[in-house]
Design a protein around this motif. Structure first.
Motif, PDB file in Angstrom:
ATOM      1  N   GLN A  93       0.837  -1.199   0.000  1.00 42.97           N
ATOM      2  CA  GLN A  93       0.000   0.000   0.000  1.00 42.97           C
ATOM      3  C   GLN A  93       0.867   1.243   0.000  1.00 42.97           C
ATOM      4  O   GLN A  93       2.004   1.216   0.470  1.00 42.97           O
ATOM      5  N   VAL A  94       0.325   2.313  -0.586  1.00 50.41           N
ATOM      6  CA  VAL A  94       1.009   3.600  -0.600  1.00 50.41           C
ATOM      7  C   VAL A  94       0.096   4.615   0.083  1.00 50.41           C
ATOM      8  O   VAL A  94      -1.066   4.762  -0.292  1.00 50.41           O
ATOM      9  N   ARG A  95       0.645   5.274   1.083  1.00 47.59           N
ATOM     10  CA  ARG A  95      -0.131   6.249   1.852  1.00 47.59           C
ATOM     11  C   ARG A  95       0.223   7.671   1.410  1.00 47.59           C
ATOM     12  O   ARG A  95       1.251   7.872   0.768  1.00 47.59           O
ATOM     13  N   PRO A  96      -0.606   8.642   1.751  1.00 47.73           N
ATOM     14  CA  PRO A  96      -0.348  10.019   1.315  1.00 47.73           C
ATOM     15  C   PRO A  96       1.038  10.514   1.702  1.00 47.73           C
ATOM     16  O   PRO A  96       1.518  10.242   2.811  1.00 47.73           O
ATOM     17  N   ALA A  97       1.679  11.197   0.754  1.00 47.86           N
ATOM     18  CA  ALA A  97       2.938  11.928   0.971  1.00 47.86           C
ATOM     19  C   ALA A  97       4.150  11.041   1.277  1.00 47.86           C
ATOM     20  O   ALA A  97       5.197  11.550   1.648  1.00 47.86           O
ATOM     21  N   GLU A  98       4.056   9.713   1.093  1.00 49.13           N
ATOM     22  CA  GLU A  98       5.263   8.910   1.329  1.00 49.13           C
ATOM     23  C   GLU A  98       5.934   8.559  -0.006  1.00 49.13           C
ATOM     24  O   GLU A  98       5.281   8.491  -1.048  1.00 49.13           O
ATOM     25  N   ILE A  99       7.251   8.390   0.052  1.00 48.59           N
ATOM     26  CA  ILE A  99       8.011   7.976  -1.133  1.00 48.59           C
ATOM     27  C   ILE A  99       8.340   6.495  -0.983  1.00 48.59           C
ATOM     28  O   ILE A  99       9.044   6.091  -0.053  1.00 48.59           O
ATOM     29  N   VAL A 100       7.782   5.698  -1.894  1.00 44.32           N
ATOM     30  CA  VAL A 100       7.991   4.247  -1.874  1.00 44.32           C
ATOM     31  C   VAL A 100       8.730   3.856  -3.147  1.00 44.32           C
ATOM     32  O   VAL A 100       8.309   4.226  -4.253  1.00 44.32           O
ATOM     33  N   THR A 101       9.828   3.143  -2.990  1.00 45.62           N
ATOM     34  CA  THR A 101      10.617   2.732  -4.148  1.00 45.62           C
ATOM     35  C   THR A 101      10.608   1.218  -4.286  1.00 45.62           C
ATOM     36  O   THR A 101      10.783   0.502  -3.299  1.00 45.62           O
ATOM     37  N   ILE A 102      10.396   0.755  -5.521  1.00 50.38           N
ATOM     38  CA  ILE A 102      10.428  -0.675  -5.820  1.00 50.38           C
ATOM     39  C   ILE A 102      11.755  -0.980  -6.503  1.00 50.38           C
ATOM     40  O   ILE A 102      12.089  -0.397  -7.537  1.00 50.38           O
ATOM     41  N   LEU A 103      12.508  -1.868  -5.888  1.00 50.26           N
ATOM     42  CA  LEU A 103      13.797  -2.302  -6.428  1.00 50.26           C
ATOM     43  C   LEU A 103      13.696  -3.772  -6.828  1.00 50.26           C
ATOM     44  O   LEU A 103      12.947  -4.526  -6.216  1.00 50.26           O
ATOM     45  N   GLY A 104      14.477  -4.161  -7.809  1.00 45.57           N
ATOM     46  CA  GLY A 104      14.512  -5.571  -8.174  1.00 45.57           C
ATOM     47  C   GLY A 104      15.355  -5.755  -9.410  1.00 45.57           C
ATOM     48  O   GLY A 104      15.549  -4.810 -10.180  1.00 45.57           O
ATOM     49  N   PRO A 105      15.871  -6.969  -9.620  1.00 45.95           N
ATOM     50  CA  PRO A 105      16.686  -7.219 -10.813  1.00 45.95           C
ATOM     51  C   PRO A 105      15.844  -7.126 -12.089  1.00 45.95           C
ATOM     52  O   PRO A 105      14.613  -7.069 -12.028  1.00 45.95           O
TER      53      PRO A 105
END
Length: 262
Positions: A25-37
């Motif tokens: 989930q992504v909440r207001p004003a947060e920075i979420v980064t998806i990493l992967g090969p």
């Protein structure tokens, strides 16, 4: 409150299962980064969250009326086709001159309205894509490897811009990235993906997780540990020498981590 979420999301492309049981989930004003090969399903996950790809299992939940700004991984523009920055900003939805001026100023490119898109540098091009995404006044900004092809100073400047956009607009940011170093500095939460979520948490927690080491190798981890150590050192002591030393270490190890991630 959640802006967008996946619950037990599966995605198949043809006969191939690309994602299995992804919950986030992504909440207001947060920075979420998806990493992967490469091939881990990062872009597929973004497209499924945006509703571009259908889920074969589980579900995607979006806040009603959610405004999303999307910066794609690549955008090819026909070099034989004249297209000014101003005209590009009005595709596919027309915007006023005042809106265009505000958006370009916000991404640090005032006065480029009349320039041809094909004449822009890589960094300028990415900023114009971001400006177009910001025209929607998004609550959620989705970026798919936005710094691919930029050099390290260009990457760092773009991530600083993203952090600034979050500060000024309050938009949440969900991005896919291949760049471990800058991401670790810029994210509230990191999600490690390899067909499923291997681990997630704050950058520090993720970089120490065995699943992360298994994906990215110890070379990357060594560079990250050094970066984190210097980053902390810089904050603790805050003197000029530490400042320079921090940046030197950051740049020096960048290529090393990058190779392992790519």
């Amino acid at each position: 409150m959640t802006l967008i979420a996946a619950e037990g999301l599966d995605v198949r492309l043809g006969q191939t299962t690309v994602l299995t049981g992804v919950t986030l989930q992504v909440r207001p004003a947060e920075i979420v980064t998806i990493l992967g090969p490469n091939g881990s399903g990062k872009s597929t996950l973004l497209r499924a969250l945006l509703g571009i790809l259908p889920a074969s299992g589980g579900r995607v939940l979006r806040q009603a009326g959610l405004r999303v700004g999307y910066v794609p991984q690549r955008l090819m523009i026909d070099r034989s086709l004249p297209m000014t920055v101003r005209r590009f900003l009005s595709l596919p939805q027309r915007c006023s001159d005042a809106q265009a001026t505000t958006a370009l100023s916000r991404v640090g490119l005032p006065g480029v309205d009349a320039q041809q898109m094909t004449d822009l540098s890589g960094g300028q091009f990415q900023r114009v894509l971001l400006a177009r995404a910001l025209l929607a006044d998004p609550q959620l900004l989705v970026l798919d490897e936005p710094t691919q092809g930029l050099d390290q100073p260009g990457e760092a400047a773009f991530y600083r811009l993203i952090a600034d956009v979050r500060e000024t607009t309050g938009a949440a940011v969900l991005m896919v990235s291949h760049d471990l170093h800058v991401v670790m500095a810029a994210s509230d939460r990191v999600i490690c993906l390899n067909g499923h979520i291997c681990c997630e948490g704050t950058p520090r927690v993720v970089s120490n997780a065995p699943e992360y080491r298994a994906l990215f190798g110890l070379g990357t981890l060594g560079a990250l540990a050094l970066y984190q150590h210097e980053h902390d050192h810089h904050h603790d002591h805050g003197h000029d020498h530490g400042e320079g030393h921090h940046h030197h270490g950051h740049g020096q190890n960048h290529g090393h981590g990058h190779d392992h991630a790519g």
